[in-house]
Design a protein around this motif. Structure first.
Motif, PDB file in Angstrom:
ATOM      1  N   ASP A 129      22.695  16.858  40.023  1.00 42.48           N
ATOM      2  CA  ASP A 129      23.218  17.963  40.833  1.00 42.48           C
ATOM      3  C   ASP A 129      22.112  18.910  41.291  1.00 42.48           C
ATOM      4  OD1 ASP A 129      25.563  16.784  40.164  1.00 42.48           O
ATOM      5  OD2 ASP A 129      26.090  18.225  38.575  1.00 42.48           O
ATOM      6  N   THR A 130      20.943  18.831  40.625  1.00 42.30           N
ATOM      7  CA  THR A 130      19.865  19.775  40.950  1.00 42.30           C
ATOM      8  C   THR A 130      18.803  19.154  41.864  1.00 42.30           C
ATOM      9  OG1 THR A 130      18.790  19.093  38.904  1.00 42.30           O
ATOM     10  CG2 THR A 130      20.103  21.119  38.813  1.00 42.30           C
ATOM     11  N   MET A 131      19.104  18.000  42.467  1.00 41.32           N
ATOM     12  CA  MET A 131      18.121  17.369  43.374  1.00 41.32           C
ATOM     13  C   MET A 131      17.753  18.344  44.500  1.00 41.32           C
ATOM     14  SD  MET A 131      20.409  14.690  45.607  1.00 41.32           S
ATOM     15  CE  MET A 131      21.365  13.956  44.312  1.00 41.32           C
ATOM     16  N   VAL A 132      16.576  18.120  45.105  1.00 44.33           N
ATOM     17  CA  VAL A 132      16.072  19.083  46.083  1.00 44.33           C
ATOM     18  C   VAL A 132      15.912  18.460  47.479  1.00 44.33           C
ATOM     19  CG1 VAL A 132      14.265  20.810  46.484  1.00 44.33           C
ATOM     20  CG2 VAL A 132      14.721  20.027  44.146  1.00 44.33           C
ATOM     21  N   GLU A 180      11.010  26.188  46.825  1.00 48.84           N
ATOM     22  CA  GLU A 180      11.025  24.738  46.552  1.00 48.84           C
ATOM     23  C   GLU A 180      10.504  24.458  45.139  1.00 48.84           C
ATOM     24  OE1 GLU A 180      10.213  23.665  51.268  1.00 48.84           O
ATOM     25  OE2 GLU A 180       8.555  23.763  49.859  1.00 48.84           O
ATOM     26  N   GLN A 181       9.455  25.203  44.755  1.00 48.31           N
ATOM     27  CA  GLN A 181       8.900  25.027  43.397  1.00 48.31           C
ATOM     28  C   GLN A 181       9.948  25.349  42.333  1.00 48.31           C
ATOM     29  OE1 GLN A 181       5.393  27.460  42.947  1.00 48.31           O
ATOM     30  NE2 GLN A 181       4.274  26.236  44.452  1.00 48.31           N
ATOM     31  N   ALA A 182      10.690  26.437  42.576  1.00 50.46           N
ATOM     32  CA  ALA A 182      11.708  26.859  41.596  1.00 50.46           C
ATOM     33  C   ALA A 182      12.813  25.802  41.492  1.00 50.46           C
ATOM     34  CB  ALA A 182      12.293  28.204  42.019  1.00 50.46           C
ATOM     35  N   LYS A 223      13.726  23.444  38.131  1.00 52.50           N
ATOM     36  CA  LYS A 223      15.075  23.356  37.553  1.00 52.50           C
ATOM     37  C   LYS A 223      15.485  21.879  37.403  1.00 52.50           C
ATOM     38  CE  LYS A 223      19.693  25.183  38.247  1.00 52.50           C
ATOM     39  NZ  LYS A 223      20.618  25.635  39.253  1.00 52.50           N
ATOM     40  N   SER A 224      15.197  21.106  38.448  1.00 52.51           N
ATOM     41  CA  SER A 224      15.574  19.698  38.444  1.00 52.51           C
ATOM     42  C   SER A 224      14.802  18.929  37.364  1.00 52.51           C
ATOM     43  CB  SER A 224      15.282  19.114  39.836  1.00 52.51           C
ATOM     44  OG  SER A 224      15.736  17.814  39.923  1.00 52.51           O
ATOM     45  N   VAL A 225      13.506  19.249  37.238  1.00 56.04           N
ATOM     46  CA  VAL A 225      12.671  18.574  36.236  1.00 56.04           C
ATOM     47  C   VAL A 225      13.131  18.962  34.824  1.00 56.04           C
ATOM     48  CG1 VAL A 225      10.314  18.414  35.322  1.00 56.04           C
ATOM     49  CG2 VAL A 225      10.698  18.352  37.780  1.00 56.04           C
ATOM     50  N   GLY A 226      13.563  20.208  34.675  1.00 47.72           N
ATOM     51  CA  GLY A 226      14.073  20.669  33.379  1.00 47.72           C
ATOM     52  C   GLY A 226      15.264  19.820  32.943  1.00 47.72           C
ATOM     53  N   ALA A 227      16.133  19.502  33.906  1.00 51.65           N
ATOM     54  CA  ALA A 227      17.316  18.689  33.592  1.00 51.65           C
ATOM     55  C   ALA A 227      16.890  17.281  33.165  1.00 51.65           C
ATOM     56  CB  ALA A 227      18.231  18.630  34.812  1.00 51.65           C
ATOM     57  N   VAL A 228      15.911  16.703  33.880  1.00 52.37           N
ATOM     58  CA  VAL A 228      15.427  15.349  33.526  1.00 52.37           C
ATOM     59  C   VAL A 228      14.795  15.377  32.140  1.00 52.37           C
ATOM     60  CG1 VAL A 228      13.780  13.524  34.144  1.00 52.37           C
ATOM     61  CG2 VAL A 228      15.033  14.716  35.963  1.00 52.37           C
ATOM     62  N   SER A 229      13.985  16.379  31.900  1.00 50.76           N
ATOM     63  CA  SER A 229      13.260  16.477  30.629  1.00 50.76           C
ATOM     64  C   SER A 229      14.234  16.564  29.441  1.00 50.76           C
ATOM     65  CB  SER A 229      12.362  17.707  30.715  1.00 50.76           C
ATOM     66  OG  SER A 229      11.777  17.961  29.510  1.00 50.76           O
TER      67      SER A 229
END
Ligand SMILES: NC(=O)c1ccc[n+]([C@@H]2O[C@H](COP(=O)([O-])OP(=O)(O)OC[C@H]3O[C@@H](n4cnc5c(N)ncnc54)[C@H](O)[C@@H]3O)[C@@H](O)[C@H]2O)c1
Ligand SMILES: O=C(O)C[C@H](O)C(=O)O
Length: 350
Positions: free
Chosen positions: A178-181, A294-296, A300-306
């Motif tokens: 859901d957090t894809m960019v 975009e960085q933010a 967020k998206s990477v946090g979900a993957v991690s």
């Protein structure tokens, strides 16, 4: 020259569609593998019977044995479970981690030189597990999601502006969740960036925001309509474009879940980024300059993957830990034996 061998692990909705596309595009001979004996064999026979009508030459084999993967040049993995309405992709993590561990082992033993494309969800975590379990170099294990998410974004934009999908270039960064960019600034129609198209009056900011959100919800929209599973035509087309770029050394620039070693400030995770796919696998990762917002969003998206990968690590550690011997049963057995011994001794005395 011998034909390439394409192994499809999982012969469900996406697996069957992948096989048909591989045949129609004459990418090579196809092996369909699935744990449900009969399904891969039946689909392989059905598909090869379409070859005289469609006019393609390829062998199609179905199997439930990992040895069928022997010598495969490309492996596309869809094995596992798909979500149903009301579920998130992350709900599949537990079951599909076990499947990826088994599939990775099968790949390691039978085709360690293959280029492997993972499709199984939750994608960014499952491709990480598959790479760990297979032990293949990270350049040869990638995840498919970005091509699909970008295709959805491209289609919605083309529909909105009444232009050909061929002239819309767009891509999506980050995890397949859901957090894809969706990258508005880097998306264009015939080279004209979306912000400029808003100025030209082709698109409004409000409509663009709706399209961005529809792209993020693209998978759920189809799950909600199908009710019994998830999208499979567009996912199969997307993975085939990645396989074709590898087999033909096309060096296409495609958004894929690639193993990052510091790019975008991310290390040791698979995240969706633009990559060059050629005969050497992931040959290059394109590192774009991102603005603050975009960085933010990427963070967020990477946090979900991690977070998901941490759960996988825990599961894999637990599975690898030596099993402790069950204590209760032997204790009970020992007590029973003591009672029996006492009874025998009593009898002997008497
Ligand atoms: N990455 C993406 O963009 C994307 C897009 C669509 C679907 N998906 C995911 O792809 C996966 C497959 O989707 P589908 O629609 O083809 O599902 P499906 O249920 O139609 O097919 C999955 C197949 O995997 C088989 N399978 C299960 N465990 C297995 C094992 N251990 N070894 C071999 N085969 C096994 C099943 O028997 C089934 O035939 C799901 O996890 C889904 O969420 C990802
Ligand atoms: O949404 C799903 O569960 C399947 C897939 O990830 C998709 O985006 O279509």
């Amino acid at each position: 020259m011998a034909r390439n061998k394409i192994a499809l692990v999982g012969a469900g909705n996406i697996g069957g569609t992948l096989a048909l596309l591989a045949g129609l595009k004459e990418l090579g001979d196809v092996v369909l593998f699935d744990i449900i004996d009969g399904v891969p064999q039946g689909k392989a026979l059905d598909l090869v019977e379409s070859s005289p009508v469609e006019g393609f030459d390829a062998k199609f084999v179905g199997s439930s044995k990992y040895s069928a993967l022997k010598g495969a040049d490309v492996v596309i993995v869809t094995a596992g479970v798909a979500r149903k309405p009301g579920m998130s992709r992350d709900d599949l993590l537990g079951i599909n981690t076990k499947v990826m561990t088994a599939v990775g082992e099968g790949i390691r033993k039978n085709c360690p030189k293959a280029f492997v494309i993972c499709i199984t969800n939750p994608l960014d975590a499952m491709v990480w597990v598959l790479q760990q379990a297979s032990g293949l170099p990270a350049s040869h294990v990638v995840g498919m999601a970005g091509v699909l998410d970008s295709a959805r974004f491209r289609y919605f934009l083309a529909e909105e502006m009444s232009v050909s999908v061929e002239d819309v270039s767009a891509f999506v960064l980050g995890g397949h969740g859901d957090t894809m960019v969706p990258m508005v600034r880097y998306s264009t129609v015939a080279g004209i960036p979306l912000p400029d198209l808003i100025k030209l009056g082709w698109l409004t900011k409000e409509r663009l925001d709706k399209i961005v959100q529809r792209t993020r919800d693209g998978g759920a929209e189809i799950v909600g309509l199908l009710k019994t599973g998830s999208a499979f035509y567009a996912p199969a087309s997307s993975a085939i474009s990645m396989a074709e770029s590898y087999l033909k050394d096309k060096k296409r620039v495609l958004p894929c879940a690639a193993h990052l070693t510091g790019q975008y400030g991310i290390k040791g995770l698979y995240v969706g980024v633009p990559c060059v796919i050629g005969a050497k696998g992931v040959e290059r990762i394109v590192e774009l300059t991102l603005n603050k917002s975009e960085q933010a969003m990427l963070k967020k998206s990477v946090g979900a993957v991690s977070g998901l990968v941490d759960v996988c690590k825990g599961m894999m550690k637990q599975a690898a830990a030596p099993k402790k011997a069950p204590r209760k049963a032997p204790a009970k057995a020992a007590k029973k034996a003591r009672v029996a011994r006492k009874a025998t001794a009593k009898k002997a005395k008497a």
